[in-house]
Design a protein around this motif. Structure first.
Motif, PDB file in Angstrom:
ATOM      1  N   GLU A   1       3.090  57.892  27.247  1.00  4.19           N
ATOM      2  CA  GLU A   1       1.784  58.300  27.789  1.00  4.19           C
ATOM      3  C   GLU A   1       1.203  59.379  26.902  1.00  4.19           C
TER       4      GLU A   1
ATOM      5  N   ARG B   1      -1.320  55.512  29.761  1.00  3.95           N
ATOM      6  CA  ARG B   1      -0.056  54.864  29.405  1.00  3.95           C
ATOM      7  C   ARG B   1      -0.312  53.843  28.283  1.00  3.95           C
TER       8      ARG B   1
ATOM      9  N   SER C   1      -3.917  61.248  31.925  1.00  5.05           N
ATOM     10  CA  SER C   1      -2.902  60.652  31.061  1.00  5.05           C
ATOM     11  C   SER C   1      -3.081  59.134  30.976  1.00  5.05           C
TER      12      SER C   1
END
Ligand code: ADP
Ligand code: MG
Length: 226
Positions: A13, A22, A20
């Motif tokens: 991430e 991924r 955030s």
């Protein structure tokens, strides 16, 4: 079979302004010694991130990465740089040769960094590698004095400097015309015949079709049906 790469439940991430993101999602992958593997997928799918996890240039958020018997999570930055120098040859799209060093000096650099051979043996070793990639007569030129294809050959000789078992390329033919790309590809095929393991990201469908194993990445996952 003898595994050289083992990735288990790898996640990556990145923190961005919007939270955030991924980029790799539960990726697991094994590669055996001597395999030639293409990594393909749309732009932004996570191919470079995956390669950077395998070379230790970047680190996973979670999950295990084992390369040539070493758990990369266990190495600090210093250990990682030395480990990489001995075990992996990395080949980039834009060659990344040092412009002020001759081609020969570029090839000797990883030998100096890792102290793999006695000082007096390095020059002959580097020249031999340059001959192997067809550049024996260009050794004393600066990178800017030779063509893109020749620069990539020099970068391949540099990647082979410490005789690593594993070579990784992130679009290594991406900046070459198709004829030169085919020649570089033939060189990679030679190296797998000599027992090297090769993992190569490519956008080139024709080249990918000639690689024995193709791993497709999409939205940060390895997909078997795309
Ligand atoms: P590919 O090589 O397949 O084109 P990348 O692995 O470079 O894809 O990138 C995958 C995704 O991760 C992209 O959406 C990219 O924008 C994002 N990404 C890559 N590096 C970073 C970073 N340092 N910070 C934030 N996002 C990143
Ligand atoms: Mg990329």
């Amino acid at each position: 079979m003898d595994e050289i790469i083992r990735i288990e439940h790898l996640n990556k991430e990145y923190a961005t302004g919007a939270g955030s993101v991924r980029v790799l999602d539960d990726v697991s992958l094994n590669v055996n010694r001597g395999e030639f593997v293409a990594v393909v997928g749309p732009s932004g799918s996570g191919k470079s991130t995956l390669i950077n996890m395998l070379t230790g240039i970047d680190r996973p958020t979670s999950g295990a990465v084992q390369v040539a018997g070493t758990d990369l999570n266990a190495l600090n930055e210093n250990q990682m740089a030395r480990w990489r120098g001995r075990h992996i040859g990395v080949i980039f799209q834009f060659f990344q040769l040092l412009p002020t060093l001759t081609i020969l000096e570029n090839v000797m650099l990883p030998m100096d960094f890792c102290n793999t051979y006695p000082v007096g043996a390095r020059r002959a070793k580097a020249l031999h590698l340059l001959e192997q990639v067809g550049l024996g007569d260009q050794a004393h030129k600066l990178p800017s004095a030779v063509s893109g294809g020749q620069q990539q050959r020099a970068a391949i000789a540099r990647a082979l400097a410490n005789d690593p078992p594993l070579l990784m390329g992130d679009e290594p033919t991406g900046n070459l015309d198709s004829k030169t790309a085919a020649q570089i590809f033939a060189l990679f095929e030679d190296l797998t015949r000599q027992g090297k393991t090769l993992v190569m990201v490519t956008h080139d469908r024709e080249l990918a079709a000639r690689i024995p194993r193709v791993v497709a990445v999409q939205d940060g996952r390895i997909c078997s049906k795309c």
